[in-house]
Scaffold this active site. Structure first.
Site, mmCIF file in Angstrom:
data_model
loop_
_atom_site.group_PDB
_atom_site.id
_atom_site.type_symbol
_atom_site.label_atom_id
_atom_site.label_comp_id
_atom_site.label_asym_id
_atom_site.label_seq_id
_atom_site.Cartn_x
_atom_site.Cartn_y
_atom_site.Cartn_z
ATOM 1 N N TYR A 97 21.989 26.472 -59.020
ATOM 2 C CA TYR A 97 22.353 25.822 -60.095
ATOM 3 C C TYR A 97 23.871 25.214 -60.217
ATOM 4 C CZ TYR A 97 18.028 26.706 -62.355
ATOM 5 O OH TYR A 97 16.544 26.743 -62.479
ATOM 6 N N GLU A 196 0.347 45.725 -49.576
ATOM 7 C CA GLU A 196 0.673 44.438 -49.767
ATOM 8 C C GLU A 196 0.624 44.100 -51.274
ATOM 9 O OE1 GLU A 196 -1.544 41.801 -47.708
ATOM 10 O OE2 GLU A 196 -0.995 39.859 -49.119
ATOM 11 N N ASP A 248 -3.837 43.083 -46.960
ATOM 12 C CA ASP A 248 -5.356 42.417 -46.856
ATOM 13 C C ASP A 248 -5.735 41.967 -45.451
ATOM 14 O OD1 ASP A 248 -5.523 42.245 -49.609
ATOM 15 O OD2 ASP A 248 -4.625 40.252 -50.015
#
Ligand SMILES: Nc1ncnc2c1ncn2[C@@H]1O[C@H](COP(=O)(O)OP(=O)(O)OP(=O)(O)O)[C@@H](O)[C@H]1O
Ligand SMILES: [Mg+2]
Lengths: 363, 634
Positions: A97, A196, A248
């Site tokens: 920013y 995970e 996964d």
């Protein structure tokens, strides 16, 4: 000013000096940094991790993009110098920013400024903490019978047992996990499972798997943050706790594992700090999909592309990974770790994990 | 030629013209209500332009259309032409197949002597009203005014009234006003579109259009009249056997050689003898005695004898500069970014008639970019508005793979797509139309070929332009580096190391490597103010001349920060010794031009190699300016 910041400052000023000298000589300014792609990572036999190789890319002011990057580098450098001088720090997001006011040097996306901060680490051989920059992401969670000694923001020392002194959501890993912040006073676990997804982490917590298997559960939250990987690395290296990774079964999960075990391409300059070479994969594989007859999804086009890329990735160049990736492409299917619930909520802790851990010699 | 007009001529006595016309309205361009209006205007305007040009007058034409009843319009066309003598007026407007151009080989809009009388007849058939004609010749103080209808049985004019009137402020000219059934539409096939396109290829004409009270003026873009066309004898190449045999039969010449030399164009005595010898026919024989076999042999022989191409002075091409002016004049509202230099091909011959193809191409700006390209088709300076599908121009466009020239085209054939207007003009002593309504040019291979060549020449220019644009884009990026970023890099790095900001001259020339010309023009109080910046971002000192073309002859250079070397049709400034990384500025002011013209003035440079030049074109070599020798090693 701490020594590490002083040193960082010197390194940063060298960059500016180099650009300045090129201008004085009438040359088009350029900067050289290691190429950050999978084609330029090499295995470091000594440390057992993957690091950047010798190939370098040139950022030249001859091209608009390169000129912009050099200007951004100078702005960032000045910003860091000022922070060190004023003993302040900022998050990567805050810096993004702040760059709003850097005119032609401003960033369009935070990923750009994050990446440049990483470039600076590489060129100066420093850590972003040396630059007083920190990530904004909140750390991942940990549950299990280890005790950490953490120095909190008031400077007080606190001992926290990560099983007994915390709620169900566990102990949160802070962004700084170096010695000056965290020490391990007591570790009573046989191994560590990095998980995970939040759903699976909570399942193992609810089933009391940390106590059942006497292990430490660590939530990776997808692609793990530096601090999570650093924490795992320290536990493995300093406390000798074996590490397994439970994910996964899809190409992206393979990458999560490889960033824990071998080092990520994006941060290969830090592999020796972050990677845990001995980590083993106990996530869903293509063979599991067939053996356990799991519910699946069809691979998408990007999935297939990612798998094919992995076949060319030196980190996956082992018999195990080649077989699994090729099989996955062949069956054209992927599965989530929670697909194991097909056989009931306890199946994962009663059958799947014990089988896998036994294979790994941990149970 | 066995045209419908001729067949019509043969049968005049057997069937009534009115009957024929009723049945064949489409042949004459009256097949729909919208089209009827366009045709009526077109026949009038074509005649006005023809007669003005023949008389050497700059045309000033006024077209007025007013709706007088449901589907009924009063249409008038007025010109400042030479006028029509009193005795001729009835036949011109009240007799089909009466005209001055049918028996002449010459480039003109009118060909058949049907045009305006067909309008009179159509009006009379659909509304029952006569046509009012007023005409004045210079020699008379008064104008003639007549109300005319056409006796369709006899094909003779009926003059209902005759009057002598004073025509104020008019030295000479013709006006006719007719009432017809029709429909006034806007869009691709409108009267407006027809007049606009007419203005493009007739930049010497001033055309005023008043539509139900709303006036549009297409201003004159040049005072230069088209070259006068001469009537010529036929050219033997490609002439049809029947025509040749008929000419031989009717010839008074005593010898075949003199028939060939005198009744055809461009055949010398020697050539004529060569033809006879090649054909194996006695050169002394009487042309009248030639049988069809011999005629055939003679024509075949002409193929093996080199015959000079037809003279071109019977054709009047618009020429590159005026096509561009015409296009700019009418299309400036679109602010096109590029006008390919229009191409005027050398004349060729089709069936014994010389013809000449001209092509123009306009690209970009606010032209719509999502549809097929727009094609403006013209024959002898007359817009062709209908039957695009069956026109030689379309065939030629569609057989080009436009993708190699930077346009989209599905599969490399068919109509290309993009923000493009293509202009095609075919000028000929006899344009081979597909019908008497003169709407489409027949697919004659030589003509299609010529059009294709012209198109390719323009298309190559387009590709060059697109490449340049790409290059310019790259350079403007570099420019951003040099102007914005590099100085900041210098400043920042200097401030961090705590030293003085370094000079960037050398780095800048290293990055750019070009002479950059930046032209800005602004409209201010009726004049165009311009600034040209010349930046030398090469490592050499540069000497160059800078040129800009004036949009109009009357455009005047009011002010110039640097004394021009030349001030005429173009302006030249000389720049001496422009050092590396130095900038020079020229400020100037133009009067007598349109606000819309200020984008169109290009800058040309002489003295800098094209590869090192951005923002300006190298000076073309046809300006009559001696070009500098450029030695460029860097
Ligand atoms: N406005 C005019 N001023 C002077 N002469 C004219 C004018 N309009 C027509 N004429 C004369 O009248 C003749 C007949 O015109 P018309 O339009 O009928 O035939 P055309 O122009 O010769 O051929 P086409 O049928 O192809 O138009 C012309 O050839 C021309 O000599
Ligand atoms: Mg006519």
């Amino acid at each position: 000013m701490k020594e590490r910041h002083k040193n960082a400052l010197r390194e940063l000023e060298d960059i500016a000096e180099d650009i300045y000298d090129q201008l004085i000589e009438g040359n088009i300014p350029n900067m050289r940094i290691p190429t950050r792609t999978k084609n330029n990572i090499e295995f470091d036999d000594h440390q057992g991790v993957w690091k950047y190789g010798k190939s370098k890319s040139t950022r030249s002011a001859k091209k608009l993009k390169g000129a912009r990057m050099i200007l951004r580098t100078l702005y960032m450098l000045e910003f860091i110098r000022d922070m060190i001088g004023e003993d302040k720090s900022s998050t990567l997001r805050e810096m993004y920013y702040i760059s709003e006011s850097w005119e032609k040097g401003k960033f369009n996306r935070q990923s750009e400024s994050n990446r440049l901060a990483e470039d600076m680490e590489i060129v100066t051989d420093c850590l972003r903490e040396d630059f007083k920059l920190r990530p904004e992401e909140d750390g991942a969670r940990v549950i299990g019978d280890i005790t950490v000694e953490e120095k909190n923001r008031k400077g007080e020392i606190r001992n926290i047992n990560c099983r007994d002194d915390v709620g169900d959501s566990g102990y949160t890993i802070p962004y700084n996990v170096e010695e000056d912040k965290i020490k391990f006073t007591d570790t009573n676990v046989d191994f560590l499972i990095a998980i995970e997804t939040g759903g699976m982490f909570d399942r193992l917590v609810e089933n009391g798997f940390d106590e059942q298997a006497n292990c430490l559960l660590v939530h990776l939250k997808g692609q793990p943050a530096r601090s999570t990987r650093r924490m795992i690395k320290r536990l493995n290296e300093e406390e000798g706790i074996p590490v397994v990774v439970f994910t996964d079964g899809d190409p992206w999960s393979f990458r999560i594992f490889s960033s824990v075990a071998y080092g990520a391409i994006k941060s290969a300059h830090l592999s020796e700090y972050l990677a845990t070479p001995g980590a083993e994969y106990i996530g869903i594989t293509a063979s599991d999909i067939m053996n356990y007859d799991l519910p699946t999804d069809k691979l998408t086009k990007t999935d297939r592309k990612a798998l094919r890329q992995e076949l060319e990735d030196p980190r996956f160049d082992t018999q195990f990974w080649r077989d699994e990736i090729e099989t996955m492409l062949e069956i054209d299917k992927k599965a989530e770790q929670q697909a194991l619930a097909k056989y009931g909520l306890d199946y994962v802790t009663d059958v799947y994990l014990p089988e896998k851990l036994e294979e790994a010699g941990l149970m | 030629m066995d045209s419908i007009a001729e067949r019509l001529a043969d049968k005049q006595k057997e069937i009534s013209v009115g009957e024929f016309f009723e049945r064949n309205k489409h042949i004459l361009g009256f097949d729909s209500l919208t089209k009827a209006l366009v045709t009526a205007v077109k026949e009038g305007v074509d005649n006005s332009l023809d007669s003005c040009e023949e008389a050497g007058i700059l045309p000033d034409i006024k077209v007025v259309i007013r709706e007088v009843d449901d589907e009924e319009y009063r249409v008038s066309v007025e010109d400042n032409g030479p006028g029509i003598p009193k005795r001729k007026i009835p036949d011109v407007f009240g007799k089909l197949l009466y005209g001055s151009r049918f028996h002449e080989i010459r480039q003109s809009r009118g060909q058949q002597g049907i045009g305006v009388s067909a309008v009179v007849m159509y009006g009379q058939l659909t509304t029952g009203k006569p046509t009012l004609v007023r005409s004045k010749v210079k020699e008379k103080d008064y104008a003639q005014e007549m109300k005319i209808t056409l006796d369709t049985k006899k094909n003779e004019p009926d003059v209902l009234s005759k009057e002598v009137v004073l025509w104020e402020d008019k030295e000479h000219g013709t006006l006719f006003e007719t009432t017809i059934r029709g429909l006034l539409r806007s869009g691709k096939h409108s009267v407006f579109e027809y007049l606009k396109n007419t203005a493009i290829v007739n930049p010497h004409a001033r055309i005023t259009y008043v539509r139900n009270g709303d006036t549009t003026v297409f201003k004159r873009a040049t005072d230069q009249l088209p070259g006068k066309t001469k009537a010529v004898k036929p050219h033997i190449e490609g002439i049809e056997l029947g025509t040749f045999a008929k000419m031989a039969k009717n010839s008074d010449r005593r010898k075949l050689v003199s028939f060939l030399v005198n009744d055809f164009s461009r055949i010398s005595y020697n050539t004529a003898r060569d033809i006879c010898e090649e054909a194996g026919i006695e050169e002394e024989m009487k042309p009248r005695d030639l049988d069809v076999e011999s005629c055939k042999k003679l024509l075949k022989a002409t193929k093996n004898v080199k015959i000079m191409a037809p003279k071109t002075d019977c054709l009047s091409p618009i020429k590159s500069m005026l096509i561009k002016k015409g296009l700019k004049n009418v299309l400036k509202g679109y602010r096109p970014e590029f006008y390919a230099p229009p191409i005027t091909r050398d004349p060729e011959v089709a069936s014994g008639n010389p013809f000449q193809v001209e092509v123009g191409l306009v690209y970009g700006g606010d032209l719509p970019s999502d549809g097929p390209v727009r094609v403006l088709r013209f024959a002898n300076r007359v817009p062709l508005m209908y039957k695009k599908g069956g026109c030689a121009t379309t065939t030629a466009i569609q057989q080009i793979d436009w993708r190699i020239y930077g346009l989209d085209q599905k599969g490399g054939s068919g109509m290309p797509r993009g923000p493009v207007i293509i202009l095609i003009h075919v000028a000929s002593t006899r344009v081979p139309f597909t019908s008497e309504a003169k709407e489409a040019i027949a697919d004659i291979p030589v003509i299609v070929d010529e059009i294709e060549r012209g198109l390719r020449e323009c298309a190559r220019e387009l590709r060059t332009h697109l490449n340049k644009k790409e290059k310019r884009k790259k350079v403007s990026k570099k420019f951003m580096i040099v102007k914005d970023i590099l100085p900041m890099i210098a400043e920042k790095s200097a401030s961090i190391v705590g030293k003085e900001t370094p000079s960037l001259d050398k780095v800048m020339t290293n990055i750019m490597g070009v002479v950059y010309i930046d032209k800005k023009m602004e409209w201010n109080n009726g004049a165009a103010e311009g600034i040209i910046e010349i930046m030398n971002y090469t490592s050499k000192e540069r000497e160059m001349s800078l040129f800009i073309e004036k949009p109009y002859p009357e455009t005047e250079l009011l002010d110039s920060s640097r004394e021009p070397e030349h001030d005429g049709d173009y302006i030249e400034w000389k720049l001496e010794k422009l050092k590396p990384s130095k900038t020079s500025k020229i400020k100037f002011k133009f009067s007598n031009l349109d606000k819309e013209d200020i984008d169109g003035t290009d800058v040309f440079i002489d003295g800098v190699n094209e590869t090192h030049l951005i923002g300006a074109e190298p000076l073309p070599d046809d300006w009559g300016v001696e070009l500098a020798d450029i030695h460029e090693e860097d």
